[in-house]
Write a protein that holds these residues in place. Structure first.
Motif, mmCIF file in Angstrom:
data_model
loop_
_atom_site.group_PDB
_atom_site.id
_atom_site.type_symbol
_atom_site.label_atom_id
_atom_site.label_comp_id
_atom_site.label_asym_id
_atom_site.label_seq_id
_atom_site.Cartn_x
_atom_site.Cartn_y
_atom_site.Cartn_z
ATOM 1 N N LYS A 122 -1.351 0.986 -1.359
ATOM 2 C CA LYS A 122 -0.832 2.114 -2.262
ATOM 3 C C LYS A 122 0.830 2.537 -2.006
ATOM 4 O O LYS A 122 0.841 2.238 -0.775
ATOM 5 C CB LYS A 122 -1.377 3.254 -1.207
ATOM 6 N N THR A 138 6.848 14.669 -3.145
ATOM 7 C CA THR A 138 5.485 13.679 -2.909
ATOM 8 C C THR A 138 4.951 13.258 -1.625
ATOM 9 O O THR A 138 3.880 13.711 -1.669
ATOM 10 C CB THR A 138 5.856 12.290 -4.090
ATOM 11 N N LYS A 149 3.081 15.929 -0.330
ATOM 12 C CA LYS A 149 1.492 15.826 -0.519
ATOM 13 C C LYS A 149 0.444 15.278 -0.030
ATOM 14 O O LYS A 149 -0.222 14.802 -0.221
ATOM 15 C CB LYS A 149 1.390 15.823 -2.241
ATOM 16 N N GLU A 150 1.438 13.709 0.421
ATOM 17 C CA GLU A 150 0.439 12.608 1.217
ATOM 18 C C GLU A 150 1.758 11.607 1.625
ATOM 19 O O GLU A 150 2.296 10.942 0.841
ATOM 20 C CB GLU A 150 -0.172 11.756 -1.347
ATOM 21 N N ARG A 151 1.082 11.287 2.463
ATOM 22 C CA ARG A 151 2.450 10.605 3.496
ATOM 23 C C ARG A 151 1.711 9.158 4.138
ATOM 24 O O ARG A 151 2.098 8.427 4.390
ATOM 25 C CB ARG A 151 1.903 11.349 4.885
ATOM 26 N N PHE A 152 0.402 9.351 3.558
ATOM 27 C CA PHE A 152 0.005 7.932 4.354
ATOM 28 C C PHE A 152 -0.017 6.645 2.638
ATOM 29 O O PHE A 152 -1.046 6.645 1.417
ATOM 30 C CB PHE A 152 -1.928 7.647 4.241
ATOM 31 N N PHE A 153 1.481 5.938 2.532
ATOM 32 C CA PHE A 153 1.317 4.782 2.062
ATOM 33 C C PHE A 153 1.494 3.709 2.809
ATOM 34 O O PHE A 153 1.661 4.029 4.121
ATOM 35 C CB PHE A 153 2.932 4.888 0.864
ATOM 36 N N THR A 202 3.288 3.505 7.726
ATOM 37 C CA THR A 202 3.665 2.900 6.233
ATOM 38 C C THR A 202 4.659 1.135 6.737
ATOM 39 O O THR A 202 5.863 1.442 7.806
ATOM 40 C CB THR A 202 4.595 4.025 5.775
#
Length: 200
Positions: free
Chosen positions: A5, A45, A48-52, A87
């Protein structure tokens, strides 16, 4: 191949779509890419979601004044501070600069390349920490080598805490970092001050 992602931080819709397509092409079927057209949208963004697996950033966003190059670094810092330590961070720009590349490497950017060089081949190499294939400009990519992994982790945590507690002293922030990383205070302090010294 596991599903990957990415977050694409780019204000031009066609370029954002092109970068997303290159990422999916690099990482395989099932991979996805979200887009943010401004710093504010990117931070929303990431809240809400740190795990890219990968974040691709164009630092020349509308948020950044054209006449102040330091603001480009600040923009990337704000994004880096909100990312998971795993990341892969790629900066792509229409006007690459060795000075900017060096400063971004120091804050944890893994790859810095011109937009012309940002494609499935270079993105894949960055995410997998692999050498570039023969024929691809080697200056298109570099590994973070200014800070040690632990210094980078402490520095990123420091940036995140500093945003939320701008009036806190470094000693107070070190105590918080020590607690969150479960590393003793003196070691944490040493990592932070060595990182800050390197980044002067």
């Amino acid at each position: 191949m596991s599903r990957k992602k990415a977050l694409i931080v780019e204000d031009h819709p066609l370029m954002a779509t092109a970068l997303a397509d290159e990422f999916v092409s690099a990482m395989g079927e099932g991979s996805v890419a979200l887009a943010a057209s401004s710093l504010e949208e990117a931070l929303t963004t990431l809240a809400k979601e740190r795990f890219f697996d990968c974040v691709i950033i164009d630092p020349g966003l509308p948020d950044v004044p054209d006449d102040d190059p330091s603001k480009r670094i600040d923009l990337v810092k704000k994004i880096v501070a909100n990312l998971a330590s795993t990341t892969t961070i790629v900066v792509t720009t229409g006007a690459p600069s060795e000075v900017e590349a060096s400063k971004l490497s120091a804050i944890g950017v893994h790859a810095y390349m011109s937009k012309a060089e940002t494609n499935a081949v270079t993105i894949k190499a960055a995410v997998r920490n692999q050498p570039l294939p023969e024929g691809v400009p080697q200056q298109a990519i570099f590994s973070t080598n200014v800070l040690t992994p632990r210094q980078l982790e402490v520095y990123r945590t420091y940036l995140t805490l500093k945003q939320g507690k701008p009036n806190a002293s470094n000693e107070e922030l070190i105590e918080l970092i020590s607690t969150s990383t479960q590393v003793n205070y003196e070691t944490t302090r040493s990592h932070l001050y060595n990182a800050l010294k390197k980044l002067k």
